[in-house]
Design a protein around this motif. Structure first.
Motif, mmCIF file in Angstrom:
data_model
loop_
_atom_site.group_PDB
_atom_site.id
_atom_site.type_symbol
_atom_site.label_atom_id
_atom_site.label_comp_id
_atom_site.label_asym_id
_atom_site.label_seq_id
_atom_site.Cartn_x
_atom_site.Cartn_y
_atom_site.Cartn_z
ATOM 1 N N ASP A 1 6.346 35.151 13.165
ATOM 2 C CA ASP A 1 5.115 34.701 13.826
ATOM 3 C C ASP A 1 5.383 33.406 14.610
ATOM 4 O O ASP A 1 5.048 33.276 15.805
ATOM 5 N N ILE A 2 6.020 32.449 13.949
ATOM 6 C CA ILE A 2 6.292 31.149 14.578
ATOM 7 C C ILE A 2 7.311 31.294 15.701
ATOM 8 O O ILE A 2 7.219 30.626 16.731
ATOM 9 N N LEU A 3 8.280 32.197 15.520
ATOM 10 C CA LEU A 3 9.275 32.414 16.577
ATOM 11 C C LEU A 3 8.597 32.957 17.839
ATOM 12 O O LEU A 3 8.889 32.515 18.957
ATOM 13 N N GLU B 1 5.447 32.573 18.682
ATOM 14 C CA GLU B 1 4.667 31.474 19.253
ATOM 15 C C GLU B 1 5.578 30.517 20.021
ATOM 16 O O GLU B 1 5.238 30.076 21.133
#
Lengths: 376, 376
Positions: free
Chosen positions: A184-186, A188
């Motif tokens: 998810d963070i990657l 984003e």
């Protein structure tokens, strides 16, 4: 045909058949596989693992895969290439190069494949498993080195930009089995850094047990916030014993024999239907690919919808009933009103309408009520 | 004094003492705590949990914390504020606001605190635990809502830019307990998106057991690649029974009594020394903060270097010996040569030199051989 690609990954026999390498019983078996494939699916994922695609530098297996891709294209299937950049099964010969040399080779590889297949393959898993890529420590390989050197986001940026320049019409995916906040963070981070990703690819590989509706919806919720299409690129549910929960890397589970069982096949059929229903309930999900169509594929797992001999498991029949029975509009006789109109409801996709012995095909491409005019 | 901040977090009694709220035995105990603190440390982390700092909107506890911060500053300590933006212990009254209202309140809160404390507190944990922030599901709170709305990177960008505008000299940290690739990827995403982070903050909170040298070095290796200073902001090792390994959120372990044991204290002393030695072996590590100085702090854990009555545990004495015995240059008599020079080796930091009854202080601020001239 639904407008959502439903597919599965390649079979070695289908590649061999498309290249006229088979005869006798092997040929019959491969033809049966293709028949079952086309009976249910309209999307095929073909292999571009660098170690196999170009085992000797400069001698890529382009023609063999292109022949296969064209066969699927000729049978109205969407063909996807998997993957363009991955640390597993990458070319050994990268290990003699500097990071800069590896980058050049990887970029040139993408330019070559995306160009050679353009028009036949216009959908690519561009970067596979970037979350683990720079920290993968099972064995040394050129792509892990490259990702350590560039960082994940710069690597993804380079590979996506390279592919897009060569084929601006292509649909480009970032694909991962990691569905934790790290992925998810990657995503984003990539989007904030201006990397243009068309589709979020999610692998499920449920060898340790079906996720269930709630977990599936939770995973979806995490990724739906980006307002990008989501493809479930690699889905597996086994029809035999589950892989033990303590296994972290599925590749560690090496067995010679992993039988499909009658109870397992009933469970698999129920879970496959539940899984596809759950995915199709979310508008963000725009493609679902099964992995593998027949048993004796990856890890020798009984994850096939077909047995090894391509006879149907209950899951194949249940999925066929779901897609072509429940979801497709059945052959329906309709009568026009005084102004020559009739109405019906159905999924987006292609429809065939016939009047007497005249026939035509029309497509529903947008949600909501639409009006279609047909002249016979 | 070493140039690396060695510190611990506040004690409620020290805050009360700095505000002249104590008398009798309580006052004596608080003074003993301060004495032990200054005997070992030169950095204090002070609390800015929004729920406690401003329980009623518009009535912040600024003066009480400012009095405390000034006391530490007057005693030559670096003072850090913790945290400016966190979903835990945030203000309840945010829950009545819209996302836009929460953002405005959070930004104004940062502007106020960073301005009010500038010159006394020039080091801040700006955003705490952003990895879990938008998916934290224990209870509804305004900051989780805000982070869901903005995304992690945009939230971090807003908070860092706000703090930096108000105090451009401040050292601004991103701080997390999550040391998985998710945090690594979040930092990469922030940097790729142009967010200016001064320091990577890492919590350890080893209530379930000391990480050991190898894990600590592996964590460091993951974050050293950014070439940013790393602060180990919250370090705990207990001198009693370990928290069971199945606990995921440490806050779930609620006990009334968690005793320190003689064997536990010996183990803690060895592990504390090993931990500080491991951290100081890496040039990237530029601050280490213990959490809590005395027992009966967070979770009632026996994580103190001191007992509840501020008597010394073996870990306090061992750390004192390590820092001021082994690492500091002991009082040393040196003789100048014919040209009036002498040489010595020591850590970066401040040194006092005396000749007869004249005294002066000089600092070593850069690695490698340096020449210092002193005129008496």
């Amino acid at each position: 045909m639904p407008s959502i690609p439903f597919g599965s990954n390649w079979g070695d026999s289908s590649i061999a058949l498309a290249n006229e390498e088979l005869s006798g019983k092997d040929r019959d078996l491969a033809e049966l596989r293709n028949e079952r494939f086309l009976g249910l699916f309209n999307q095929a994922t073909l292999p571009f693992y660098w170690a196999r695609f170009e085992p000797q530098r400069g001698q890529p297996q382009t023609q063999r895969i292109l022949n296969t891709a064209r066969w699927y294209q000729d049978h109205n299937c969407i063909v996807k290439g998997h993957p363009l950049c991955w640390h597993t099964m990458t070319a050994d010969w990268l290990l003699t190069m500097s990071p800069r040399g590896i980058l050049r080779a990887q970029v040139e590889r993408i330019q070559r494949e995306v160009a050679d297949f353009a028009g036949v393959i216009d959908m690519w898993d561009v970067v596979n498993e970037a979350v683990i890529m720079p920290i993968f420590d099972r064995y040394d390989n050129g792509i892990t080195r490259l990702c350590k050197d560039l960082g994940r986001i710069e690597l993804i940026r380079s590979m996506f930009e390279t592919a897009r320049l060569v084929n601006p019409r292509a649909t480009l995916l970032l694909n991962d089995f990691d569905v934790s906040p790290a992925y998810d963070i990657l995503i984003e981070g990539c989007l904030e850094a201006g990397v243009h990703i068309d589709v979020i690819g999610i692998q499920t590989h449920m060898h340790q047990g079906y996720w269930g509706t709630q977990r599936t919806l939770n995973v979806l919720k995490q990724f739906e916030r980006f307002n990008l299409p989501i493809h479930f690129t690699e889905n597996s549910i086994v029809s035999g014993q589950l892989m033990p929960p303590e296994i972290v890397d599925l590749n560690d589970y090496q067995v010679d024999d992993w039988p499909s069982t009658p109870e397992g096949e009933q469970r698999q059929a129920r879970e496959v239907v539940q899984h596809y229903k759950t995915l199709l309930s979310r508008p963000a999900v725009q493609a679902i690919t099964w992995w593998d169509l027949s048993d004796e594929g990856w890890l020798h797992a009984p994850a096939g919808l077909l047995h090894k001999d391509h006879t149907c498991k209950p899951a194949y029949n249940a999925l066929l009933q779901l897609v072509k029975g429940d979801w497709w509009l059945a052959r329906t006789r309709l009568t026009t009103d005084a102004s020559g109109q009739f109405s019906f409801s159905g999924f987006l996709g292609d429809y065939e309408v016939s009047l007497g012995n005249q026939k035509t095909i029309f497509s529903l491409k947008e949600k909501g009520a639409v009006r279609v005019s047909i002249d016979f």
